[in-house]
Write a protein that holds these residues in place. Structure first.
Motif, short mmCIF file in Angstrom:
data_model
loop_
_atom_site.label_atom_id
_atom_site.label_comp_id
_atom_site.label_asym_id
_atom_site.label_seq_id
_atom_site.Cartn_x
_atom_site.Cartn_y
_atom_site.Cartn_z
N PRO A 125 0.73 -1.14 0.08
CA PRO A 125 -0.13 0.04 -0.01
C PRO A 125 0.65 1.52 0.01
N ASN A 126 2.04 1.20 0.72
CA ASN A 126 2.85 2.53 0.66
C ASN A 126 3.56 2.84 -0.81
N ARG A 127 3.24 1.99 -1.63
CA ARG A 127 3.67 2.45 -2.90
C ARG A 127 2.88 2.78 -4.18
N LEU A 128 1.56 3.05 -3.61
CA LEU A 128 0.42 3.37 -4.59
C LEU A 128 0.03 4.55 -4.61
N LEU A 129 -0.28 5.22 -5.69
CA LEU A 129 -0.87 6.51 -6.05
C LEU A 129 -2.07 6.34 -6.75
N VAL A 130 -2.80 7.44 -6.88
CA VAL A 130 -4.10 7.32 -7.83
C VAL A 130 -3.94 8.08 -9.08
N GLU A 131 -4.75 7.57 -10.04
CA GLU A 131 -4.66 8.28 -11.25
C GLU A 131 -5.81 8.26 -11.97
N THR A 132 -6.32 8.84 -12.99
CA THR A 132 -7.38 8.71 -13.88
C THR A 132 -7.31 8.34 -15.25
N ASP A 133 -5.94 8.81 -15.70
CA ASP A 133 -5.54 8.88 -17.28
C ASP A 133 -6.86 9.27 -18.11
N GLY A 134 -7.72 10.29 -17.55
CA GLY A 134 -8.38 11.16 -18.26
C GLY A 134 -7.87 11.99 -19.31
N ALA B 104 -8.23 4.46 3.46
CA ALA B 104 -7.27 4.19 2.27
C ALA B 104 -6.89 5.78 1.83
N ALA B 105 -7.68 6.58 1.84
CA ALA B 105 -7.24 7.81 1.61
C ALA B 105 -6.12 8.45 2.54
N GLN B 106 -5.86 8.12 3.48
CA GLN B 106 -5.07 8.45 4.39
C GLN B 106 -3.65 7.91 3.80
N VAL B 107 -3.72 6.44 3.42
CA VAL B 107 -2.49 6.03 2.98
C VAL B 107 -2.08 6.70 1.89
#
Length: 246
Positions: A186-195, A228-231
């Protein structure tokens, strides 16, 4: 929350999207597909501290735009973010493989020499080759693999190298994508959309749709959306901090 991979300049109503993401207080790493797009795309971020623009050279365009490497070198000192760059081994792009590798190696060499760059990297059907290229540039320790679709063996190799991963709602909606994400700490994950390329319900994802990725991670991790958002926010801070060290 930060959308770590979004093509802001390619929305037909880009200015309206930018106004809305600012209203919603959503950060964006605005990636570009060619060096020629840099000047226009940076205008979208002017006076908007929530947006950071990345200088890119998409592998799908390397064959026809490789002469823009001079522009890439000219603009590189203006940013610490680079993307979208990488390799694409899809059948329809294999005829430009030599140009792709030339461009990608040039980009990696320039970034390693400059130091302190954060890269958003495309590796569709070319994960092993991308990792081989990265291995030749050990000074690059701030690499985010965007929408990773390699094998689990390739994933583990990327993890061992210290790569980060940006995942979006589209990746988390399928069993294979969820299986791959479950293998990443979990400590290597970021979020994206690729929109606006990635879609949901037949509409392009917007930057604020990264919240759907948070929901997907919460479900995968067996935690709350807040947890999850905090991580993810801690991961965002870590990436932005390491990117600012040089």
């Amino acid at each position: 929350m930060i959308d770590f991979h979004c093509h802001l300049d390619l929305y037909p109503d880009a200015e309206a999207i930018v106004d809305e993401l600012e209203r919603r207080r959503v950060g964006v790493l605005s990636v570009t597909t060619t060096p020629a797009a840099w000047t226009g795309t940076t205008r979208l971020a002017k006076g908007r501290p929530m947006i950071r623009t990345a200088l890119g050279f998409h592998p799908e365009l390397a064959g026809e735009r490789y002469r823009e490497l001079e522009l890439f070198d000219r603009f590189l000192p203006e940013t610490r973010f680079v993307g979208e760059v990488g390799l694409d081994g899809s059948p329809q792009h294999l005829h430009t493989w030599d140009a792709q590798t030339l461009v990608f190696d040039h980009v990696l060499t320039a970034c390693e020499r400059a130091g302190g760059k954060v890269l958003s990297v495309h590796s569709r059907r070319a994960a092993s080759q991308v990792l081989e290229c990265l291995d030749r540039h050990p000074g690059l320790d701030k690499v985010i693999l965007h929408w990773f679709t390699g094998t689990k063996a390739e994933l583990h190799r990327a993890v061992e190298r210290g790569c980060w991963f940006s995942v979006g709602p589209a990746m988390l909606s399928g069993a294979r994508g969820r299986s791959l994400v479950s293998e990443i700490a979990p400590n290597r994950l970021l979020v994206e959309t690729d929109g606006p390329f990635a879609q949901s319900d037949r509409r392009p994802l917007n930057p604020w749709d990264v919240t759907h990725a948070i929901d997907g991670l919460a479900d995968l991790w067996g935690t709350t959306r807040q947890g999850a958002a905090q991580v993810v926010r801690a991961n965002e801070s870590a990436v932005l901090t390491i990117g600012a060290q040089n």
